[in-house]
Write a protein that holds these residues in place. Structure first.
Motif, short mmCIF file in Angstrom:
data_model
loop_
_atom_site.label_atom_id
_atom_site.label_comp_id
_atom_site.label_asym_id
_atom_site.label_seq_id
_atom_site.Cartn_x
_atom_site.Cartn_y
_atom_site.Cartn_z
N VAL A 346 0.87 -1.19 0.00
CA VAL A 346 0.00 0.00 0.00
C VAL A 346 0.90 1.23 0.00
CG1 VAL A 346 -1.70 1.37 1.27
CG2 VAL A 346 -1.92 -1.12 1.19
N VAL A 347 0.64 2.14 -0.92
CA VAL A 347 1.43 3.37 -1.03
C VAL A 347 0.49 4.57 -0.90
CG1 VAL A 347 2.93 4.79 -2.49
CG2 VAL A 347 3.16 2.28 -2.51
N LEU A 348 0.83 5.47 0.01
CA LEU A 348 0.09 6.72 0.16
C LEU A 348 0.92 7.84 -0.44
CD1 LEU A 348 -2.07 8.65 1.23
CD2 LEU A 348 -0.94 8.56 3.47
N LEU A 349 0.44 8.41 -1.55
CA LEU A 349 1.08 9.56 -2.18
C LEU A 349 0.38 10.81 -1.66
CD1 LEU A 349 1.33 8.22 -5.86
CD2 LEU A 349 3.06 8.10 -4.05
N ALA A 350 1.02 11.48 -0.76
CA ALA A 350 0.40 12.60 -0.05
C ALA A 350 1.03 13.92 -0.48
CB ALA A 350 0.54 12.42 1.47
N GLY A 351 0.39 14.59 -1.43
CA GLY A 351 0.91 15.87 -1.91
C GLY A 351 1.99 15.75 -2.95
N ILE A 352 2.07 14.59 -3.59
CA ILE A 352 3.02 14.39 -4.68
C ILE A 352 2.28 13.72 -5.82
CG2 ILE A 352 3.80 12.18 -3.73
CD1 ILE A 352 6.56 12.80 -4.89
N VAL A 353 2.71 13.98 -7.06
CA VAL A 353 2.00 13.45 -8.22
C VAL A 353 2.93 12.58 -9.05
CG1 VAL A 353 0.43 15.41 -8.29
CG2 VAL A 353 2.54 15.49 -9.64
N CYS A 354 2.34 11.82 -9.96
CA CYS A 354 3.10 10.86 -10.77
C CYS A 354 3.61 11.51 -12.05
CB CYS A 354 2.24 9.63 -11.07
SG CYS A 354 1.92 8.62 -9.62
N LYS A 369 -1.69 -1.23 -3.80
CA LYS A 369 -2.88 -0.38 -3.71
C LYS A 369 -2.40 1.05 -3.46
CE LYS A 369 -6.00 -4.02 -2.16
NZ LYS A 369 -6.92 -4.49 -1.09
N ILE A 370 -2.81 1.94 -4.34
CA ILE A 370 -2.32 3.32 -4.30
C ILE A 370 -3.42 4.23 -3.79
CG2 ILE A 370 -1.20 5.17 -5.56
CD1 ILE A 370 0.35 2.51 -5.56
N ILE A 371 -3.12 4.97 -2.74
CA ILE A 371 -3.97 6.05 -2.25
C ILE A 371 -3.26 7.36 -2.60
CG2 ILE A 371 -5.02 7.16 -0.25
CD1 ILE A 371 -4.86 4.41 1.16
N ILE A 372 -3.95 8.24 -3.25
CA ILE A 372 -3.35 9.53 -3.56
C ILE A 372 -4.26 10.65 -3.07
CG2 ILE A 372 -4.30 9.60 -5.93
CD1 ILE A 372 -1.63 11.04 -6.71
N VAL A 373 -3.66 11.64 -2.43
CA VAL A 373 -4.43 12.79 -1.92
C VAL A 373 -3.73 14.06 -2.37
CG1 VAL A 373 -3.23 12.64 0.31
CG2 VAL A 373 -5.36 13.95 0.13
N ASN A 374 -4.52 14.99 -2.90
CA ASN A 374 -3.97 16.21 -3.47
C ASN A 374 -5.09 17.24 -3.57
OD1 ASN A 374 -2.78 18.08 -5.67
ND2 ASN A 374 -1.12 16.62 -5.29
N ARG A 375 -4.74 18.51 -3.49
CA ARG A 375 -5.76 19.55 -3.65
C ARG A 375 -6.21 19.72 -5.10
NH1 ARG A 375 -4.91 24.79 0.22
NH2 ARG A 375 -4.35 23.74 2.15
N ASN A 376 -5.36 19.30 -6.03
CA ASN A 376 -5.62 19.52 -7.45
C ASN A 376 -5.99 18.20 -8.11
OD1 ASN A 376 -5.15 19.81 -10.34
ND2 ASN A 376 -4.29 21.82 -9.83
N ARG A 377 -7.24 18.05 -8.51
CA ARG A 377 -7.69 16.77 -9.05
C ARG A 377 -7.02 16.44 -10.38
NH1 ARG A 377 -11.03 12.91 -8.00
NH2 ARG A 377 -11.94 11.65 -9.66
N LYS A 378 -6.85 17.42 -11.24
CA LYS A 378 -6.23 17.16 -12.54
C LYS A 378 -4.81 16.64 -12.38
CE LYS A 378 -5.05 19.37 -16.94
NZ LYS A 378 -5.05 20.65 -17.71
#
Length: 632
Positions: A346-354, A369-378
């Motif tokens: 499980v990887v939590l990408l918190a404030g970083i993008v691919c 399983k990737i969880i990603i959280v960011n203010r910018n959906r795009k």
């Protein structure tokens, strides 16, 4: 049979036509009156005797928003706002290049969580800021750029330094506005400040034409006809100019709210948080990658640190998140990120993008399983249609999400063998660096050894500013920030030249901190002249230049692949002497005093603590080390 239309008297149709024509004419007249400001002038007076000016309105809004510093390079278009800010106690810091002013504002924004502010003059003054503003946009830094402009009547008429500034900055900024009347300065600036911090933070631009900044009597003198008017056309033009002047200043000094407007921050829903809690609770090898967004307000850095420590999951820290856990924290994994991401379930990408920093998502395992959280959906979903798929994508504030995630997990812990495995890989990579540090180089000093000694000497109250390629890439692996918000790099844009501006903003924000700037010799060329700024404003910072006489990061690829070192060579320039010519202190480290590296570093610290800007020119040789990306 006679129709209704035929039965209607001709006079009725004519009357209806006249009525419609009258209504249309009245509407046009009201529209013209509104456009010319005549209706507003009926209710709001013009104080022709006042010596107040629009610059005072600008300064009042900045002070009401807690702005402490204004960075600038002076120009006649913006002089009133500079003078007004100084009178209200806002420190005005003038630089030698406009790009430095914006970089400094960017640093203030990142380190304080507020809006950094720069003001520059029209035309070339503004075009000189484009790189810094684009860097702030990509780094998601809330910066307000105030730009001068030609008078409102002279735009598009060939005035000095007059260009279409709005079209230039609209692609770079979240919010762009041109103020056309003095009374609009305050509401426009309040809206701009709120926009800069709302949603995904970013830069905003407000254009301030010269005639909305200067006092009435000066603008009137500029607009008054040089000779008495003659003829009907002359009187029409004279009336138009007088009305334009009245519209500029009508209601200019009436009281208006000056304080901050509410900021719109996206929040993760409780349902999203709960789904992520369930995913993470079943993990055996969880991993977190924290990026710059995690350090945005409203969650303070110390609260985020406590949450990450409570979570107990190994993590990689990038961008402004570097230093969050301090030095040598057992949860902070610093090396071999790609291998760790491949092994995690499980990887939590918190404030970083691919993006390129995570190989566009290819570095992630398809079984994770990737969880990603960011203010910018795009940005959050970039490349998810090709190389990776999120199990849960959460649009919301990163820091508050992490805090809620910890609360939802209720103290759950994970087996220690996973973190120990990652720490062993860390140790092996660091052992490789120790071996590199011991190797001799053909000439000058071993940069790996020098940076190890910098790491050992760096004080706990330091802020690291990094600006360069090869030398800085090495430093990113070896030199650790001592705490949260103690590391400044350009970000994903990879901009060279940020060093002096970042150092300027950092030292002003935290005068008790030691600001250490790690420069490549190529990058330092952008910042050298700003040591005049540091000297004039009595701002002591330390610059450490890894001088290997070249654009080595480029040369490493260009020579093997293309067989030429063209344009990659520089000289072992005496940067320390150039800095001395600007009034700073200059020191040299070379093979002649290689046994005194720590002593020279201590001497530089001492001089900096005595209030002097210092440039330490470190002559280094080239090694076979291949640097990694620092922009995370």
């Amino acid at each position: 049979m006679e129709t209704a239309a035929a039965a209607a008297p001709p006079g009725g149709i004519f009357s209806s036509f006249l009525l419609l024509a009258f209504v249309a004419l009245a509407a046009a007249a009201l529209g013209a009156a509104h456009h010319l400001g005549l209706l507003f002038q009926l209710m709001h007076k013009v104080d022709k005797t006042s010596i107040q000016h629009g610059g005072e309105n600008v300064a009042a809004v900045l002070r009401a928003h807690g702005v402490r510093f204004l960075f600038t390079l002076v120009g006649g278009h913006i002089s009133p706002l500079l003078v007004a800010c100084e009178k209200l106690g806002i420190r005005v810091v003038d630089t030698r290049h406009e790009v430095t002013a914006v970089f400094a504002a960017d640093a203030v924004a990142r380190l304080t969580g507020t809006v950094g502010v720069a003001a520059v003059t029209a035309g070339p003054g503004l075009t000189n800021t484009v790189t810094a503003l684009k860097n702030a946009q990509i780094a998601q830094s809330p910066v307000l750029l105030l730009g001068g402009a030609a008078g409102t009547l002279l735009q598009n008429r060939g005035a000095l330094q007059a260009i279409d500034q709005m079209s230039l900055f609209q692609p770079l900024c979240k919010f762009c506005a041109s103020v056309r009347r003095v009374r609009d300065i305050i509401p426009t600036l309040r809206a701009a400040m709120a926009a800069a911090q709302s949603g995904t933070p970013g830069p905003v631009f407000v254009e301030l034409p010269v005639d909305v900044l200067y006092p009435y009597f000066i603008v009137q003198k500029e607009l008054a006809p040089a000779r008495p008017v003659k003829g009907v056309m002359g009187r029409v033009v004279s009336w138009y100019l007088e009305n334009h002047l009245a519209n500029l200043f009508a209601g200019a000094w009436e009281p208006q709210p000056e304080g901050p407007l509410p900021v719109d921050i996206p929040w993760a829903s409780p349902q999203q948080v709960q789904r992520c809690v369930e995913i993470l609770s079943r993990a055996k090898r969880p991993l977190i990658v924290l990026g710059s967004q995690a350090l945005l307000p409203p969650i303070p850095a110390d609260k985020l640190r406590t949450a990450v420590e409570s979570l107990g999951v190994p993590c990689f820290l990038g961008g402004m998140a570097r230093g969050l856990l301090g030095r040598n924290h057992p949860l902070h994994i610093r090396q071999n990120r790609s291998a760790a991401l491949q092994k995690a379930d499980v990887v939590l990408l918190a404030g970083i993008v691919c993006d390129f920093r995570l190989s566009y998502g290819r570095v992630l395992s398809h079984s994770s399983k990737i969880i990603i959280v960011n203010r910018n959906r795009k940005e959050m979903l970039i490349n998810s249609d090709i190389f990776w798929k999120p199990q849960e994508a959460v649009q919301g504030d990163v820091g508050s999400f992490v805090v809620k995630l910890v609360e939802g997990l209720g103290g759950q812990t994970w087996a220690s063998d996973w973190a120990e495995e990652l720490r062993r890989a860390d140790w092996q990579k660091e052992q490789a660096f120790r071996e590199k540090a011991s190797r001799p180089v053909a000439q000058h000093l071993n940069p790996v050894r020098v940076l190890q000694l910098v790491e050992e000497t760096l004080p706990d109250n330091s802020i690291l500013v990094v600006d360069g390629g090869d030398f800085v890439g090495t430093a990113a692996h070896l030199v650790q920030p001592r705490g949260p918000l103690c590391w400044l790099d350009p970000g994903a844009f990879g901009t060279l030249g940020v060093g002096a501006g970042f150092a300027l903003g950092a030292k002003l924000c935290r005068p008790d901190a030691e600001v250490w700037c790690l420069f490549g010799d190529g990058a330092f060329g952008y910042s050298l002249i700003e040591f005049d700024t540091f000297v004039r404003h009595k701002i002591p910072v330390m610059a450490l230049i890894g001088n290997d006489a070249g654009w080595t990061q480029i040369s490493r690829e260009q020579v093997p692949s293309l067989g030429s070192n063209v344009a990659c060579g520089l000289a072992y320039t005496d940067y320390h002497k150039a800095a001395m010519g600007l009034g700073a202190q200059g020191l040299l480290l070379s093979r002649e005093n290689e046994d005194q590296v720590v002593k020279v570093l201590r001497d530089a610290q001492r001089q900096c603590r005595d209030g002097h800007p210092v440039v330490l020119n470190i002559l280094i040789g080239r090694t076979d080390f291949r640097d990694g990306s620092i922009a995370v």
